[in-house]
Design an enzyme around this catalytic site. Structure first.
Site, PDB file in Angstrom:
ATOM      1  N   LYS A  49      46.855 -11.488  11.403  1.00 48.46           N
ATOM      2  CA  LYS A  49      45.484 -11.059  11.710  1.00 48.46           C
ATOM      3  C   LYS A  49      44.585 -12.235  12.079  1.00 48.46           C
ATOM      4  O   LYS A  49      43.735 -12.104  12.959  1.00 48.46           O
ATOM      5  CB  LYS A  49      44.879 -10.288  10.534  1.00 48.46           C
ATOM      6  CG  LYS A  49      44.645 -11.101   9.284  1.00 48.46           C
ATOM      7  CD  LYS A  49      44.010 -10.256   8.200  1.00 48.46           C
ATOM      8  CE  LYS A  49      43.767 -11.079   6.943  1.00 48.46           C
ATOM      9  NZ  LYS A  49      42.860 -12.210   7.170  1.00 48.46           N
ATOM     10  N   THR A  50      44.766 -13.391  11.426  1.00 49.43           N
ATOM     11  CA  THR A  50      43.940 -14.547  11.781  1.00 49.43           C
ATOM     12  C   THR A  50      44.232 -14.997  13.200  1.00 49.43           C
ATOM     13  O   THR A  50      43.329 -15.368  13.948  1.00 49.43           O
ATOM     14  CB  THR A  50      44.183 -15.707  10.794  1.00 49.43           C
ATOM     15  OG1 THR A  50      43.925 -15.260   9.457  1.00 49.43           O
ATOM     16  CG2 THR A  50      43.280 -16.886  11.109  1.00 49.43           C
ATOM     17  N   ASP A  71      36.699  -9.686   9.758  1.00 56.27           N
ATOM     18  CA  ASP A  71      37.976  -9.932   9.096  1.00 56.27           C
ATOM     19  C   ASP A  71      37.966  -9.242   7.733  1.00 56.27           C
ATOM     20  O   ASP A  71      36.910  -9.038   7.136  1.00 56.27           O
ATOM     21  CB  ASP A  71      38.160 -11.448   8.937  1.00 56.27           C
ATOM     22  CG  ASP A  71      39.516 -11.819   8.381  1.00 56.27           C
ATOM     23  OD1 ASP A  71      40.439 -10.984   8.454  1.00 56.27           O
ATOM     24  OD2 ASP A  71      39.661 -12.947   7.887  1.00 56.27           O
ATOM     25  N   GLU A  72      39.151  -8.887   7.223  1.00 57.72           N
ATOM     26  CA  GLU A  72      39.291  -8.256   5.905  1.00 57.72           C
ATOM     27  C   GLU A  72      38.347  -7.051   5.784  1.00 57.72           C
ATOM     28  O   GLU A  72      37.643  -6.886   4.774  1.00 57.72           O
ATOM     29  CB  GLU A  72      39.004  -9.270   4.784  1.00 57.72           C
ATOM     30  CG  GLU A  72      39.890 -10.506   4.808  1.00 57.72           C
ATOM     31  CD  GLU A  72      41.314 -10.247   4.343  1.00 57.72           C
ATOM     32  OE1 GLU A  72      41.663  -9.071   4.140  1.00 57.72           O
ATOM     33  OE2 GLU A  72      42.067 -11.222   4.199  1.00 57.72           O
ATOM     34  N   GLN A  95      45.444  -3.240   1.214  1.00 53.07           N
ATOM     35  CA  GLN A  95      45.008  -4.448   0.517  1.00 53.07           C
ATOM     36  C   GLN A  95      43.550  -4.351   0.066  1.00 53.07           C
ATOM     37  O   GLN A  95      42.904  -5.363  -0.180  1.00 53.07           O
ATOM     38  CB  GLN A  95      45.195  -5.674   1.411  1.00 53.07           C
ATOM     39  CG  GLN A  95      46.649  -5.944   1.762  1.00 53.07           C
ATOM     40  CD  GLN A  95      46.832  -7.238   2.527  1.00 53.07           C
ATOM     41  OE1 GLN A  95      46.703  -8.333   1.982  1.00 53.07           O
ATOM     42  NE2 GLN A  95      47.136  -7.113   3.815  1.00 53.07           N
ATOM     43  N   ARG A 126      52.658 -11.837  -1.349  1.00 52.45           N
ATOM     44  CA  ARG A 126      52.333 -13.276  -1.284  1.00 52.45           C
ATOM     45  C   ARG A 126      53.614 -14.098  -1.161  1.00 52.45           C
ATOM     46  O   ARG A 126      53.570 -15.267  -0.792  1.00 52.45           O
ATOM     47  CB  ARG A 126      51.584 -13.738  -2.541  1.00 52.45           C
ATOM     48  CG  ARG A 126      50.240 -13.083  -2.847  1.00 52.45           C
ATOM     49  CD  ARG A 126      49.329 -13.045  -1.661  1.00 52.45           C
ATOM     50  NE  ARG A 126      49.468 -11.773  -0.960  1.00 52.45           N
ATOM     51  CZ  ARG A 126      49.037 -11.556   0.273  1.00 52.45           C
ATOM     52  NH1 ARG A 126      48.474 -12.536   0.957  1.00 52.45           N
ATOM     53  NH2 ARG A 126      49.183 -10.376   0.840  1.00 52.45           N
TER      54      ARG A 126
END
Length: 760
Positions: free
Chosen positions: A38-39, A223-224, A254, A603
């Site tokens: 996504k980044t 973002d997020e 998430q 993670r």
């Protein structure tokens, strides 16, 4: 178009990423699963906007942490160079802070307002409760502050609570909140949540200001997005009202910040509010091995409220996910610490490539102790942060008071630091005088300390010191002003006399930080740069500090979000711990706990260990023999419902075979498993080099003294795996001499040691 003709920022993208980067107009929803890039999409999208000729100052990208914003800025500048510096890339709070610095005056604050952090807020609340006569034990300041923050996160005001009768008339919150807001206004200050709330209020009460900012930002990226609360969502709607160019990237799987007002349903709300939106699902994971993804998908797919998607990867299956169980939480921590140590030694894996993740902060203590016993470098994320250190807060308070003379919290912090002979009685009298005169403490001190007493002279000296520094603030850069204050206040001399190396290092680090203020763009003169730097320090304090590459990271799932490690241990996966006991109140809470498990598992890049204990930790009385003749009860710890019957093809180890989440059946089955496990336990032992950390070894309870022979390996609950060197079973107290790796051999009593024998 050949690969050579494709612009650099579009190269290396998969089809879904390419679509997300090149779809520029209108409302865009990108469902980006964990590790799906996504980044990369956000930064490449900004680069593509610039490539098509969009003015960089008309692009706004918002996220939730300073770390994420900084990373995005750096990547954009790597892609496009100098124009990238002009793009607004910042957190929601930083963005709103910059807007308010320019346009807050219609709300009654000056553009030099202070930003109060948690400590400043707590000081005000404590003083208000004291003034009102409340017992802090009956009305805890922390609880009041948490409730105020919660209401502000939901966009609720004190007037809303009164109008809707949301709290009882006698609730202390009603009195305290009103006085708290008055104290903030009197100090020309905002708290952290006010930055967004007041920006939204500004836009609603002054639509012409909202229109100016909406026209300023022709393209808004988020973002997020799943972490957005209602107030932030409304802000985004207003910022995009003139053009509708809103691109959001998020993953409802998430969404783990319900306590901050975030709601996974915000994604469905976006779809409803933007019927002409385009949705792109990014399901290709570039972080984790296939087995890790299989386990993570299995868990989160049990949720009923979610956008349907399944992460996939082209990577190899990788090692299976290990499900490890020990008898007690203490032994669980010992096992994890030994695995960390041996993975470092046997696999040449840097400590900084491993993380221990848990549900609550209280969990960390056992694992910290186990690592410390082995001298394994580690750090707890969420510990004391740089901007919370006393010496740092003291000097920042001096600087805040210079920028904003009405900042009473800053005044109270430093008026007698270093000691000037200004005691609590003097300060109390000053507060009363200031309240009577309706003015800030600094102004009141200047007008009341007119006598020749020692305390009047001391107060005049403090006021003069602040006035002198204020006159210099327009001439000296922040680092030079800080140096002046350290000398003029006597603070440097005080630290030198105390001879505390850590405090000196903190002040040196603060000076280096201040040096960077000279590079802040879009500022006009030293005072403006000082203000912007103080804003940065206030907002930076909201982020957790991440350990450097040489330490094992210990952190909660919330702090782990956005991070990745080759090896991850998700620990204490038992009922009432993970999921948390409070989550059982509703289905929605359990589903958020399941999302937390999904975040924790994803993670991991290469190896994932999921650990638990069969028994709960003994209480104080049980552990230290409170009550003679009473035997400590062994209460089973129920395996977390999230790891019941995980897919066998991706896992190995102790999988609790429970196919329902019915509490009664879960408890019965877990109790049976606990009783069965008393005889034989599968576990990875502790510190012996010859035991492969990637294999499960069988341990058996000691049944007879004949099992204790020289050369036999046993597990001691406190010291780990050792080899028997000598045996002494002739006396009344049988004992054995054990060698633990390179440590000195030690004698241990057999009867009191709860030894287990390693079965070869």
């Amino acid at each position: 178009m050949s690969e050579e003709e494709v612009p650099g920022h579009l190269q290396g993208l998969n089809p879904e990423q390419h679509d997300a980067v090149t779809t520029l107009e209108g409302a865009l929803l990108v469902l980006a699963g964990a590790g799906s890039g996504k980044t990369r999409v956000l930064t490449r999208r900004i680069a593509h906007l610039l490539h098509t000729g969009v003015d960089p100052e008309r692009i706004l990208a918002v996220t939730f942490t300073n770390k994420a914003a900084q990373e995005m800025k750096e990547r954009v500048q790597e892609l496009v160079g100098e124009p990238g510096k002009k793009v607004w890339v910042s957190t929601f709070h930083s963005t709103c802070g910059r807007i308010l610095r320019k346009d807050i005056e219609p709300l009654g604050w000056s553009t030099r307002f202070s930003i109060y952090d948690d400590d400043d807020q707590a000081r005000i609340i404590r003083q208000i409760l004291k003034d009102l006569g409340y017992d802090p034990k009956e009305v805890p300041p922390k609880s009041i502050l948490s409730r105020i923050d919660g209401h502000k996160n939901r966009g609720e005001t004190l007037a809303d609570l009164r109008r809707l009768h949301r709290v009882s008339p006698g609730d202390a919150l009603l009195r305290v909140w009103g006085l708290y807001d008055e104290a903030l206004r009197a100090a020309d200050a905002l708290d952290f949540n006010d930055l967004i709330g007041h920006t939204l209020r500004l836009f609603r009460e002054h639509p012409e200001v909202a229109e100016q900012w909406s026209e300023r930002f022709a393209y808004v990226l988020v973002d997020e997005y799943q972490d957005t609360n209602s107030v932030q969502y409304q802000l985004l709607r207003i910022l995009t009202q003139t053009h509708g160019n809103l691109a959001v990237v998020g993953d409802d799987d998430q969404s783990i910040y319900g306590f901050r007002g975030a709601d996974p349903d915000i994604i469905r709300r976006f779809k409803a509010d933007h019927p002409q939106h385009k949705m792109i699902a990014m399901e290709q994971n570039y972080r984790s091995s296939a087995n890790i993804l299989t386990v993570a998908n299995f868990v989160v797919e049990q949720n009923s409220v979610r956008e349907r998607k399944t992460l996939r990867t082209a990577a190899a299956p990788g090692p299976v996910v290990r499900l490890l169980v020990e008898e007690t939480p203490f032994e669980e921590a010992e096992k994890v610490a030994d695995l960390v140590e041996r993975l470092h030694r046997r696999k040449d894996l840097a400590y900084g490539k491993m993380a221990i993740i848990y549900r609550t902060n209280a969990t960390s203590r056992l694992f910290e102790a186990a690592l410390a016993r082995r001298q394994v470098p580690h750090r707890v994320v969420g510990g004391r942060k740089f901007y919370e250190r006393r010496e740092v807060r003291d000097m920042l308070a001096y600087l805040r008071l210079i920028v904003n003379p009405a900042d009473d919290a800053a005044f109270l912090r430093v008026v007698n630091v270093p000691s000037r002979g200004i005691g609590t009685k003097t300060v109390s009298e000053l507060r009363e005088a200031a309240a009577t005169r309706g003015e800030p403490l600094l102004a009141s001190a200047k007008g009341t300390a007119l006598g020749e007493t020692v305390r009047d002279k001391a107060m005049r000296g403090f006021v003069g010191l602040i006035e002198e520094a204020t006159s210099l603030a327009s001439e000296l850069e922040p680092v030079a002003l800080l140096a002046h204050l350290l000398e003029a206040t006597g603070y440097r001399e005080m630290v030198e006399e105390e001879n505390e190396a850590s405090r000196k290092e903190s002040l040196e680090a603060l000076a280096q930080d201040a040096q960077g203020a000279e590079r802040i763009g879009d500022t006009h003169g030293p005072l403006d740069r000082l203000q912007r730097w103080l804003d940065q320090t206030a907002l930076a304090g909201q982020d957790e500090e991440i350990p450097d590459g040489g330490q094992v990271a210990l952190m909660t799932v919330h702090n782990a979000k956005g991070l990745e490690y080759p090896v991850v241990f998700v620990v204490q996966m038992v009922e009432d711990q993970f999921p948390h006991a409070k989550s059982k109140e509703s289905k929605a809470s359990i589903e958020e706990e399941r999302r937390l498990a999904y975040v924790a598992f994803t993670r991991a890049m290469e190896r994932l260990y999921i650990t638990r204990a069969r028994r709960k930790a003994l209480g104080f009385g049980e552990r230290f023999g409170k009550g003679k003749g009473k035997r400590a009860t062994e209460e089973p710890a129920l395996a977390s419902r999230f790891i019941h019957v995980l897919p066998p093809e991706a896992c190995k180890g102790d999988v609790p075979q429970v196919v329902t989440e019915d509490p009664a059946k879960t408890r019965l089955e877990s109790l049976r498993g606990f009783l069965r496990g008393r005889a034989e336990v599968e576990a990875q032992p502790s510190s012996l080099e010859s035991l492969d950390p990637l294999e499960v070894h069988t341990l058996r309870e000691l049944e007879s003294l004949e099992q204790l022979q020289e050369g036999v390996r046993v597990v001691h609950p406190a010291h780990g795996v050792g080899t028997i060197q000598r045996v002494d079973i002739e006396g009344t107290l049988p004992r054995i001499c054990l060698s633990f790796g390179g440590e000195r051999a030690r004698w241990v009593p057999v009867a009191q040691s709860r030894l287990k024998v390693v079965v070869e």
